[in-house]
Design a protein around this motif. Structure first.
Motif, PDB file in Angstrom:
ATOM      1  N   PRO A 171       0.828  -1.220   0.000  1.00 25.95           N
ATOM      2  CA  PRO A 171       0.000   0.000   0.000  1.00 25.95           C
ATOM      3  C   PRO A 171       0.851   1.254   0.000  1.00 25.95           C
ATOM      4  CG  PRO A 171      -0.003  -1.021   2.179  1.00 25.95           C
ATOM      5  CD  PRO A 171       0.671  -1.989   1.259  1.00 25.95           C
ATOM      6  N   VAL A 172       0.334   2.308  -0.640  1.00 29.44           N
ATOM      7  CA  VAL A 172       1.031   3.596  -0.650  1.00 29.44           C
ATOM      8  C   VAL A 172       0.423   4.559   0.364  1.00 29.44           C
ATOM      9  CG1 VAL A 172       1.785   3.376  -3.052  1.00 29.44           C
ATOM     10  CG2 VAL A 172      -0.428   4.454  -2.545  1.00 29.44           C
ATOM     11  N   TRP A 173      -0.747   4.209   0.908  1.00 24.78           N
ATOM     12  CA  TRP A 173      -1.391   5.076   1.898  1.00 24.78           C
ATOM     13  C   TRP A 173      -2.381   4.262   2.708  1.00 24.78           C
ATOM     14  CZ3 TRP A 173      -6.499   6.932   2.623  1.00 24.78           C
ATOM     15  CH2 TRP A 173      -6.616   8.017   3.514  1.00 24.78           C
ATOM     16  N   VAL A 174      -2.387   4.463   4.026  1.00 22.35           N
ATOM     17  CA  VAL A 174      -3.297   3.769   4.934  1.00 22.35           C
ATOM     18  C   VAL A 174      -3.822   4.778   5.940  1.00 22.35           C
ATOM     19  CG1 VAL A 174      -3.589   1.900   6.602  1.00 22.35           C
ATOM     20  CG2 VAL A 174      -1.958   1.627   4.718  1.00 22.35           C
ATOM     21  N   ARG A 175      -5.123   4.723   6.211  1.00 24.80           N
ATOM     22  CA  ARG A 175      -5.710   5.641   7.183  1.00 24.80           C
ATOM     23  C   ARG A 175      -6.756   4.901   8.013  1.00 24.80           C
ATOM     24  NH1 ARG A 175      -6.617  11.304   8.401  1.00 24.80           N
ATOM     25  NH2 ARG A 175      -8.088  11.242  10.148  1.00 24.80           N
ATOM     26  N   GLY A 176      -6.666   4.998   9.341  1.00 27.20           N
ATOM     27  CA  GLY A 176      -7.612   4.352  10.227  1.00 27.20           C
ATOM     28  C   GLY A 176      -8.878   5.170  10.398  1.00 27.20           C
ATOM     29  N   PHE A 177      -9.975   4.487  10.678  1.00 29.99           N
ATOM     30  CA  PHE A 177     -11.241   5.153  10.950  1.00 29.99           C
ATOM     31  C   PHE A 177     -11.324   5.641  12.392  1.00 29.99           C
ATOM     32  CE2 PHE A 177     -15.153   4.596   8.087  1.00 29.99           C
ATOM     33  CZ  PHE A 177     -14.435   4.983   6.969  1.00 29.99           C
ATOM     34  N   GLU A 178     -10.411   5.178  13.274  1.00 33.13           N
ATOM     35  CA  GLU A 178     -10.449   5.606  14.660  1.00 33.13           C
ATOM     36  C   GLU A 178     -10.041   7.072  14.769  1.00 33.13           C
ATOM     37  OE1 GLU A 178      -8.601   3.175  13.512  1.00 33.13           O
ATOM     38  OE2 GLU A 178      -9.151   1.292  14.482  1.00 33.13           O
ATOM     39  N   GLY A 179     -10.447   7.684  15.862  1.00 28.75           N
ATOM     40  CA  GLY A 179     -10.003   9.036  16.154  1.00 28.75           C
ATOM     41  C   GLY A 179     -10.789  10.126  15.472  1.00 28.75           C
ATOM     42  N   THR A 180     -11.953   9.768  14.897  1.00 23.55           N
ATOM     43  CA  THR A 180     -12.758  10.792  14.231  1.00 23.55           C
ATOM     44  C   THR A 180     -13.755  11.427  15.188  1.00 23.55           C
ATOM     45  OG1 THR A 180     -14.406   9.155  13.559  1.00 23.55           O
ATOM     46  CG2 THR A 180     -12.601   9.593  12.034  1.00 23.55           C
ATOM     47  N   GLY A 181     -13.908  10.842  16.367  1.00 24.79           N
ATOM     48  CA  GLY A 181     -14.833  11.394  17.341  1.00 24.79           C
ATOM     49  C   GLY A 181     -16.259  10.934  17.163  1.00 24.79           C
ATOM     50  N   VAL A 182     -16.501   9.987  16.230  1.00 26.11           N
ATOM     51  CA  VAL A 182     -17.848   9.462  16.030  1.00 26.11           C
ATOM     52  C   VAL A 182     -17.781   7.949  15.916  1.00 26.11           C
ATOM     53  CG1 VAL A 182     -18.734  11.514  14.868  1.00 26.11           C
ATOM     54  CG2 VAL A 182     -17.634   9.745  13.530  1.00 26.11           C
ATOM     55  N   GLY A 183     -18.850   7.304  16.342  1.00 27.93           N
ATOM     56  CA  GLY A 183     -18.941   5.869  16.146  1.00 27.93           C
ATOM     57  C   GLY A 183     -18.389   5.084  17.310  1.00 27.93           C
ATOM     58  N   GLU A 184     -19.249   4.434  18.079  1.00 29.69           N
ATOM     59  CA  GLU A 184     -18.790   3.661  19.220  1.00 29.69           C
ATOM     60  C   GLU A 184     -17.890   2.518  18.789  1.00 29.69           C
ATOM     61  OE1 GLU A 184     -19.215   4.434  22.331  1.00 29.69           O
ATOM     62  OE2 GLU A 184     -20.280   6.232  21.740  1.00 29.69           O
ATOM     63  N   LYS A 185     -18.231   1.885  17.675  1.00 28.99           N
ATOM     64  CA  LYS A 185     -17.413   0.777  17.221  1.00 28.99           C
ATOM     65  C   LYS A 185     -16.015   1.237  16.855  1.00 28.99           C
ATOM     66  CE  LYS A 185     -20.396  -2.897  15.590  1.00 28.99           C
ATOM     67  NZ  LYS A 185     -19.511  -3.963  16.032  1.00 28.99           N
ATOM     68  N   SER A 186     -15.921   2.415  16.248  1.00 32.82           N
ATOM     69  CA  SER A 186     -14.610   2.932  15.892  1.00 32.82           C
ATOM     70  C   SER A 186     -13.786   3.205  17.131  1.00 32.82           C
ATOM     71  CB  SER A 186     -14.773   4.211  15.063  1.00 32.82           C
ATOM     72  OG  SER A 186     -15.363   3.945  13.832  1.00 32.82           O
ATOM     73  N   LYS A 187     -14.420   3.753  18.164  1.00 32.72           N
ATOM     74  CA  LYS A 187     -13.693   4.052  19.388  1.00 32.72           C
ATOM     75  C   LYS A 187     -13.172   2.786  20.050  1.00 32.72           C
ATOM     76  CE  LYS A 187     -16.423   8.232  20.333  1.00 32.72           C
ATOM     77  NZ  LYS A 187     -17.402   8.852  21.233  1.00 32.72           N
ATOM     78  N   LYS A 188     -13.976   1.731  19.988  1.00 30.63           N
ATOM     79  CA  LYS A 188     -13.600   0.485  20.637  1.00 30.63           C
ATOM     80  C   LYS A 188     -12.694  -0.373  19.765  1.00 30.63           C
ATOM     81  CE  LYS A 188     -17.908   0.315  23.297  1.00 30.63           C
ATOM     82  NZ  LYS A 188     -19.168  -0.446  23.530  1.00 30.63           N
ATOM     83  N   GLY A 189     -12.551   0.011  18.493  1.00 32.18           N
ATOM     84  CA  GLY A 189     -11.693  -0.750  17.594  1.00 32.18           C
ATOM     85  C   GLY A 189     -12.331  -2.037  17.111  1.00 32.18           C
ATOM     86  N   GLY A 190     -13.658  -2.175  17.220  1.00 35.23           N
ATOM     87  CA  GLY A 190     -14.318  -3.407  16.839  1.00 35.23           C
ATOM     88  C   GLY A 190     -14.954  -3.391  15.472  1.00 35.23           C
TER      89      GLY A 190
END
Length: 409
Positions: free
Chosen positions: A340-359
């Protein structure tokens, strides 16, 4: 050899002036290479990948009332042919329609991330009777008709102006549809792939199906279908039997090419043009294929995918591939390199309980193609959706362009 079922409408064939003669040269070539190539790749890549793009998270769209609800998973994202409308569908049983201006209210040049909710940013939505697995804009409909495939095995077309269904057919006996697409050669011709192990061709102009084929002898589920983007007669089919198939719609008795190389279910297939196709599988890799001889040109690895549909989109003008990941990240590959030339996580956007928990996981992606190859080759837009129902909009600029702008300033 796989068992193949075929029902062809003579009236439909004659009306659309389609030849039913086999394309023997391609079939012979496919047979010659089918046993010779089982996924072996070319020489190892000589150079390490380099990212020529700078991506910025421009917009995050979430739901105020149902943040983190599993049923809001975004299963599919599709830009219309004009690249000004975006349709999404998924487990929430809604087709949401957004305009480009609603997703990027300050224009594509914005630098800061803005946070919106679906209610205020969505122009309108249509409630559907079942969970959606696939959406496609119908060609030559002035972006007024979108087709869907659902978990109940029903293909439905919706008139977006009136926001009502105008075509409905139970194509697969109640078995879940995973994918639908429309031919760019004959816009009334559509295809759907299902858990029942078949891909069906249907004609929306008269409400009948034209042909049905069973690629796998074991009746493995058909997970993806896609017609050639350039308007040709080929259709690609990906199956749970770890293979992808190419058929000519004029003769669906046998595939003209079989691609072997994935170790698990083939979940997506995308035509790239210039005799190439890319596929994705739950073996955690993408594969770039030479359609002339069935050879694997390159394998792309880095994202995590062992059980879910995580999306696959190709930006053909820019040579970039996008996909999601069960690691809750968006991955971008340059088709020249396997990493990959670029990777970005969905965590840390301040929305979404699942994103916060990493699930959660990234469940769908879509590039905005851009109509003018010369004008749009230095900027791009990627929209990704998550299992928590959150949309993220990324705008990319080619770094050479950014450097030139800085020098001028």
């Amino acid at each position: 050899m796989a068992n193949v079922l075929i029902i062809v409408s003579y009236e439909w064939t004659m009306r659309n002036n389609i030849s039913t003669e086999p394309i023997q040269a391609i079939q012979i070539q496919a047979q010659e290479h089918q046993n010779q190539h089982t996924g072996a790749e070319e020489e190892e890549e000589e150079e390490k990948p380099r990212c020529e793009w700078s991506f910025n998270l421009s917009t995050v769209v979430s739901s105020i009332t149902s943040v983190g609800v599993v049923s809001d998973t975004v299963g599919v994202i599709e830009f219309d042919p004009s690249d000004t409308l975006l349709a999404t569908g998924g487990l929430a049983r809604k087709i949401r329609i957004y305009t480009l201006d609603s997703l990027l209210p300050h224009g594509i040049q914005q630098d800061d991330t803005i946070f919106l909710d679906h209610t205020s940013s969505c122009d309108f939505y249509i409630c559907t009777p079942a969970k959606l697995s696939s959406l496609r804009w119908k060609p030559n409909s002035c972006s007024c008709v979108v087709g869907s495939g659902d978990y109940d095995g029903v293909v439905t077309e919706y008139d977006l102006n009136r926001q009502v269904p105008i075509f409905e057919r139970d194509e697969h006996g109640g078995r879940r549809i995973w994918s639908i697409d429309y031919s760019h050669w004959i816009p009334a011709l559509g295809a759907s792939g299902s858990d029942d192990g078949t891909a069906q061709m249907w004609d929306t102009s008269c409400g009948t199906y034209v042909a049905v084929t069973q690629p796998s002898a074991s009746r493995s589920p058909v997970c993806c279908v896609e017609f050639e983007r350039c308007g040709g007669s080929l259709v690609a089919i990906g199956c749970a039997d770890q293979r992808a198939y190419i058929y000519d719609v004029r003769k669906m008795l046998e595939p003209v090419m079989v691609f072997k190389g994935h170790q698990k279910t083939v979940t997506y297939v995308r035509f790239l043009g210039e005799g190439k196709m890319v596929s994705a599988g739950t073996d955690g890799c993408l594969k770039l294929w030479n359609m002339e001889d069935g050879r694997v040109i390159r394998t792309y690895r880095g994202h995590v995918n062992s059980r879910s549909f995580v999306g696959l989109s190709a930006w053909r003008n820019g040579g970039l591939l996008g996909c999601g990941s069960e690691s809750n990240e968006v991955f971008v590959y340059d088709k020249r390199w396997g990493e990959p030339v670029w990777v970005r996580g969905f965590e840390g956007t301040g929305v979404g309980e699942k994103s916060k928990k990493g699930g959660g996981f990234v469940s769908s992606v879509c590039w905005r193609e851009g109509g003018d190859e010369d004008k749009d080759k230095d900027e791009c837009m990627l929209v990704a959706g998550g299992s928590d129902g959150v949309l993220q909009v990324f705008v990319g600029k080619r770094m050479s362009t950014l450097s030139s702008s800085s020098d001028v300033g």
